[in-house]
Write a protein that holds these residues in place. Structure first.
Motif, PDB file in Angstrom:
ATOM      1  N   UNK A 246      51.489  12.421  82.230  1.00  0.00           N
ATOM      2  CA  UNK A 246      52.309  12.935  83.328  1.00  0.00           C
ATOM      3  C   UNK A 246      52.443  11.873  84.415  1.00  0.00           C
ATOM      4  N   UNK A 247      53.667  11.611  84.828  1.00  0.00           N
ATOM      5  CA  UNK A 247      53.929  10.597  85.852  1.00  0.00           C
ATOM      6  C   UNK A 247      53.832  11.210  87.248  1.00  0.00           C
ATOM      7  N   UNK A 248      53.343  10.385  88.191  1.00  0.00           N
ATOM      8  CA  UNK A 248      53.221  10.852  89.572  1.00  0.00           C
ATOM      9  C   UNK A 248      52.480   9.852  90.427  1.00  0.00           C
ATOM     10  N   UNK A 257      52.179  15.379  90.764  1.00  0.00           N
ATOM     11  CA  UNK A 257      53.177  15.126  89.725  1.00  0.00           C
ATOM     12  C   UNK A 257      54.527  14.760  90.347  1.00  0.00           C
ATOM     13  N   UNK A 258      55.185  13.784  89.768  1.00  0.00           N
ATOM     14  CA  UNK A 258      56.479  13.342  90.304  1.00  0.00           C
ATOM     15  C   UNK A 258      57.505  14.463  90.276  1.00  0.00           C
ATOM     16  N   UNK A 259      57.369  15.369  89.320  1.00  0.00           N
ATOM     17  CA  UNK A 259      58.357  16.425  89.160  1.00  0.00           C
ATOM     18  C   UNK A 259      58.251  17.502  90.230  1.00  0.00           C
ATOM     19  N   UNK A 260      57.071  17.613  90.875  1.00  0.00           N
ATOM     20  CA  UNK A 260      56.875  18.695  91.845  1.00  0.00           C
ATOM     21  C   UNK A 260      55.781  18.295  92.835  1.00  0.00           C
ATOM     22  N   UNK A 261      56.184  17.808  94.002  1.00  0.00           N
ATOM     23  CA  UNK A 261      55.224  17.301  94.991  1.00  0.00           C
ATOM     24  C   UNK A 261      54.421  18.411  95.665  1.00  0.00           C
ATOM     25  N   UNK A 262      54.773  19.691  95.441  1.00  0.00           N
ATOM     26  CA  UNK A 262      54.010  20.793  96.050  1.00  0.00           C
ATOM     27  C   UNK A 262      52.699  21.030  95.324  1.00  0.00           C
ATOM     28  N   UNK A 263      52.587  20.536  94.100  1.00  0.00           N
ATOM     29  CA  UNK A 263      51.386  20.754  93.301  1.00  0.00           C
ATOM     30  C   UNK A 263      50.485  19.530  93.337  1.00  0.00           C
ATOM     31  N   UNK A 264      49.187  19.786  93.457  1.00  0.00           N
ATOM     32  CA  UNK A 264      48.197  18.717  93.488  1.00  0.00           C
ATOM     33  C   UNK A 264      47.100  19.035  92.481  1.00  0.00           C
ATOM     34  N   UNK A 298      57.236  23.914  87.385  1.00  0.00           N
ATOM     35  CA  UNK A 298      58.201  24.744  86.671  1.00  0.00           C
ATOM     36  C   UNK A 298      58.809  24.005  85.472  1.00  0.00           C
ATOM     37  N   UNK A 299      58.976  24.727  84.365  1.00  0.00           N
ATOM     38  CA  UNK A 299      59.559  24.140  83.163  1.00  0.00           C
ATOM     39  C   UNK A 299      60.290  25.170  82.333  1.00  0.00           C
ATOM     40  N   UNK A 300      60.934  24.704  81.262  1.00  0.00           N
ATOM     41  CA  UNK A 300      61.678  25.584  80.361  1.00  0.00           C
ATOM     42  C   UNK A 300      61.168  25.361  78.935  1.00  0.00           C
ATOM     43  N   UNK A 301      60.794  26.441  78.256  1.00  0.00           N
ATOM     44  CA  UNK A 301      60.315  26.355  76.875  1.00  0.00           C
ATOM     45  C   UNK A 301      61.492  25.992  75.961  1.00  0.00           C
ATOM     46  N   UNK A 302      61.317  24.929  75.158  1.00  0.00           N
ATOM     47  CA  UNK A 302      62.390  24.523  74.246  1.00  0.00           C
ATOM     48  C   UNK A 302      62.064  24.822  72.783  1.00  0.00           C
ATOM     49  N   UNK A 303      60.762  24.730  72.404  1.00  0.00           N
ATOM     50  CA  UNK A 303      60.369  25.034  71.027  1.00  0.00           C
ATOM     51  C   UNK A 303      59.056  25.808  71.041  1.00  0.00           C
ATOM     52  N   UNK A 304      58.887  26.695  70.055  1.00  0.00           N
ATOM     53  CA  UNK A 304      57.653  27.463  69.886  1.00  0.00           C
ATOM     54  C   UNK A 304      57.239  27.392  68.420  1.00  0.00           C
ATOM     55  N   UNK A 305      55.965  27.006  68.162  1.00  0.00           N
ATOM     56  CA  UNK A 305      55.462  26.938  66.792  1.00  0.00           C
ATOM     57  C   UNK A 305      54.181  27.751  66.684  1.00  0.00           C
ATOM     58  N   UNK A 306      54.181  28.717  65.783  1.00  0.00           N
ATOM     59  CA  UNK A 306      52.991  29.538  65.540  1.00  0.00           C
ATOM     60  C   UNK A 306      52.069  28.791  64.578  1.00  0.00           C
ATOM     61  N   UNK A 307      50.781  28.613  64.962  1.00  0.00           N
ATOM     62  CA  UNK A 307      49.830  27.837  64.151  1.00  0.00           C
ATOM     63  C   UNK A 307      48.609  28.657  63.746  1.00  0.00           C
ATOM     64  N   UNK A 315      57.720  22.072  76.137  1.00  0.00           N
ATOM     65  CA  UNK A 315      58.302  22.509  77.406  1.00  0.00           C
ATOM     66  C   UNK A 315      59.005  21.335  78.079  1.00  0.00           C
ATOM     67  N   UNK A 316      60.247  21.556  78.490  1.00  0.00           N
ATOM     68  CA  UNK A 316      61.006  20.546  79.228  1.00  0.00           C
ATOM     69  C   UNK A 316      60.688  20.685  80.709  1.00  0.00           C
ATOM     70  N   UNK A 317      60.149  19.610  81.287  1.00  0.00           N
ATOM     71  CA  UNK A 317      59.779  19.599  82.707  1.00  0.00           C
ATOM     72  C   UNK A 317      60.540  18.442  83.358  1.00  0.00           C
ATOM     73  N   UNK A 318      61.677  18.757  83.972  1.00  0.00           N
ATOM     74  CA  UNK A 318      62.531  17.691  84.491  1.00  0.00           C
ATOM     75  C   UNK A 318      63.006  16.823  83.335  1.00  0.00           C
TER      76      UNK A 318
END
Length: 356
Positions: A246-248, A257-264, A298-307, A315-318
């Protein structure tokens, strides 16, 4: 104690090993892990005595085994070897395979026929081949052939046992079984073992210590748990299991995190090399997902694999894509769902960390 001191190996203008330093303690189980072409087999050949180093020295118990000027040949070293291809002799029975090194190894049995047969029987029992002593390789299964190769290697009680991807020719179930066999042999023989593999799960499962190699260099040496939970380089983090880089920014004792500066995120033992590059390594199981309206990145689920025991989410995050593993008993999400992402057992927001 085997000591590899500042060893390099060149093939013409190509350098296969760069200044390798490694110590193997008595009775220690070392796994050498890395991708194809990283130099792990070259290191094994140097330990075996099949060739000498371009620079540096290799010694065993204060005896010089190899330098740029002198190489003690394999037959004069107290070692055993197990190869990927089994390398069994088709004209010899199982018992004869075990007898051969007892007759010609530097550590060979010097007693009479009775003592020799007792050692053969002892080794057969150790590897579970008592009933197959008179069979030939063509009459054996893959797992049985591997047991013969192991028996031949351990019969003369070597100080060092070298294994070059010995399980790669076996199917998945048999590999799992043979891991247990090798661990059992290690406990009973108390030999030092160097086990070369490109299989991360194999290395994590059986070794006392793992040497991770990349492009002829050692990236990190550590016990499996330390290697997995506290990687020191980006290569180790991504090669040994999956890891989200994770970049930040690192500020004081926390990461933003670079994607969300409110989180530490707090520092959970991240290596300095990551901090210098503005990266936080997170294993997929260290993340947890919640409904989007709750705290977290915050992110969006793009794929789900049952294992079976886990659900693997992509999950796509930015502009980044994160891999997250959740228990099947946790809340379920579907592709297209908006989710909140946080670290398990870690506060999501730590504003006080940045108080000056």
């Amino acid at each position: 104690m085997i000591k590899v001191d500042n060893v390099s190996k060149n093939y013409g203008s190509f350098t296969a090993l760069h200044s390798i330093d490694l110590e193997i303690g008595d009775g220690e189980f070392i796994a050498v892990l890395g991708p194809s072409g990283c130099g792990k087999t070259t290191l094994l050949k140097l330990l075996a005595g099949f060739m000498g180093p371009t620079e540096g020295t290799i010694s065993m118990d204060d005896t010089l085994l190899a330098s740029a000027k002198r190489v003690l040949p394999p037959e004069k070293r107290n070692i055993g070897m197990v190869f990927q291809s089994f390398a069994l002799w088709p004209h010899m029975t199982v018992a004869e395979h075990i007898k051969f090194p007892l007759s010609y190894h530097p550590n060979k049995i010097k007693e009479g026929k009775k003592e020799l047969q007792e050692r053969i029987n002892e080794v057969l029992k150790l590897v579970g081949l008592n009933a197959m002593a008179d069979r030939y390789p063509s009459e054996l299964s893959g797992g049985q052939k591997q047991r013969v190769a192991l028996a031949r290697a351990i019969a003369p009680l070597p100080n060092l046992l070298l294994m070059d991807e010995p399980l790669s020719a076996l199917d998945v179930e048999l590999r799992m079984e043979m891991r247990k066999e090798i661990q059992k042999l290690h406990r009973e023989t108390k030999a030092s073992i160097v086990f070369v593999t490109h299989d991360q799960g194999e290395a994590l499962a059986i070794a006392d210590k793992i040497v991770v190699m990349n492009q002829g260099r050692i990236e990190q040496i550590a016990p499996p748990e330390i290697l997995y939970t506290r990687p020191e380089t980006e290569f180790v983090a991504t090669f040994v299991g999956k890891c989200n880089l994770v970049k930040g920014q690192w500020q004081n004792a926390g990461f933003v995190p670079a994607i969300d500066s409110k989180n530490v995120w707090p520092d959970l033992g991240v290596a300095e090399s990551f901090k210098g590059n503005g990266i936080y390594p997170v294993r997929p199981e260290q993340f947890q997902l919640t409904a989007a309206e709750q705290d977290g990145v915050q992110g969006i689920v793009s794929f789900v694999q049952y294992q079976g025991h886990e659900i693997h989410y992509t999950v796509e995050v930015g502009e980044e894509t994160w891999t997250i593993h959740e228990s099947v008993f946790a809340s379920r999400f579907q592709p297209g769902d908006f989710v909140g992402i946080s670290l398990k057992n870690a506060p999501v927001q730590q504003k006080s960390l940045f108080t000056r």
